[in-house]
Design an enzyme around this catalytic site. Sequence first.
Site, PDB file in Angstrom:
ATOM      1  N   HIS A 169       0.832  -1.200   0.000  1.00 13.22           N
ATOM      2  CA  HIS A 169       0.000   0.000   0.000  1.00 13.22           C
ATOM      3  C   HIS A 169       0.864   1.247   0.000  1.00 13.22           C
ATOM      4  O   HIS A 169       2.018   1.198   0.397  1.00 13.22           O
ATOM      5  CB  HIS A 169      -0.923   0.023   1.229  1.00 13.22           C
ATOM      6  CG  HIS A 169      -0.186  -0.045   2.533  1.00 13.22           C
ATOM      7  ND1 HIS A 169       0.176  -1.241   3.106  1.00 13.22           N
ATOM      8  CD2 HIS A 169       0.252   0.913   3.373  1.00 13.22           C
ATOM      9  CE1 HIS A 169       0.799  -1.018   4.247  1.00 13.22           C
ATOM     10  NE2 HIS A 169       0.872   0.285   4.438  1.00 13.22           N
ATOM     11  N   CYS A 170       0.314   2.344  -0.436  1.00 18.13           N
ATOM     12  CA  CYS A 170       1.039   3.607  -0.341  1.00 18.13           C
ATOM     13  C   CYS A 170       0.113   4.777  -0.647  1.00 18.13           C
ATOM     14  O   CYS A 170      -0.976   4.610  -1.190  1.00 18.13           O
ATOM     15  CB  CYS A 170       2.218   3.653  -1.305  1.00 18.13           C
ATOM     16  SG  CYS A 170       1.752   3.958  -3.004  1.00 18.13           S
TER      17      CYS A 170
END
Lengths: 97, 150
Positions: B66-67
């Site tokens: 994720h980011c």
Amino acid sequence: MPRRRVGIASGVGLHARPAALLAKSAAAQPVPVTIAKVTDGAAGEPVDAASVLGLMGLGVEHGDEVELGAADSEEADSVLDELVALLSTDLDAEPAS
Amino acid sequence: MNNELITSDLVDLDLRSPDKQAAVRSLAERLVTAGRVTDLERFLTDVAEREKQMSTGMQGGIGIPHCRSEAVTAPTLAFGRCQEGVDFGAEDGPANLVFLIAAPQGGDSEHMSVLAALARRLVRAEFKRTLTESDDPAAVAEYVREEVTP
């Protein structure tokens, strides 16, 4: 079960590296440790502190309070002392071990 | 543009990737096609950067790369199911269920609440079983949308 409350010092909350470090430390303790998010003075549903996924699910941010619990035992107090000290530290700022 | 968290075209029930970079790229390409990511390479760099801080492989065959990225237009989830498993760095083995979480830069709390809501479901056996057994991407997308409400 002995319990202890502490505010989260890490800037990102209980995510990423701080979550990984807590889970690792909790897993290494001689007794099982639980953690719950404290909302309006009341502790929520406790999860296994050794599970990163469990920690992420708490959605704990910087400054939030959590309640740690260690299974009844001789070591419970020292275990909680150690984990409270860990969470009182900004774990993002510490150099990687 | 459809702004649902996840749609059927963001579900790949037969993800075949040799490693996590390939798995993330494959799911990220779906995000580009869906108009959720504007710059694939920029987004992949941001995911890799995040992955360096801590591997996102979780116990029980789960990967949740994720980011937050400037290349992301709306908070989005892409899901890939990989029978062979992809190594996301978890100690107990490779991931069969991979969730790629993309959040716009600045969408700080939203990103975290999606992540937290997803993590809470992923510790439940029922949620994982449904994702593992379903054959219908549309049904999976709808199920995840209903379950993962921050």
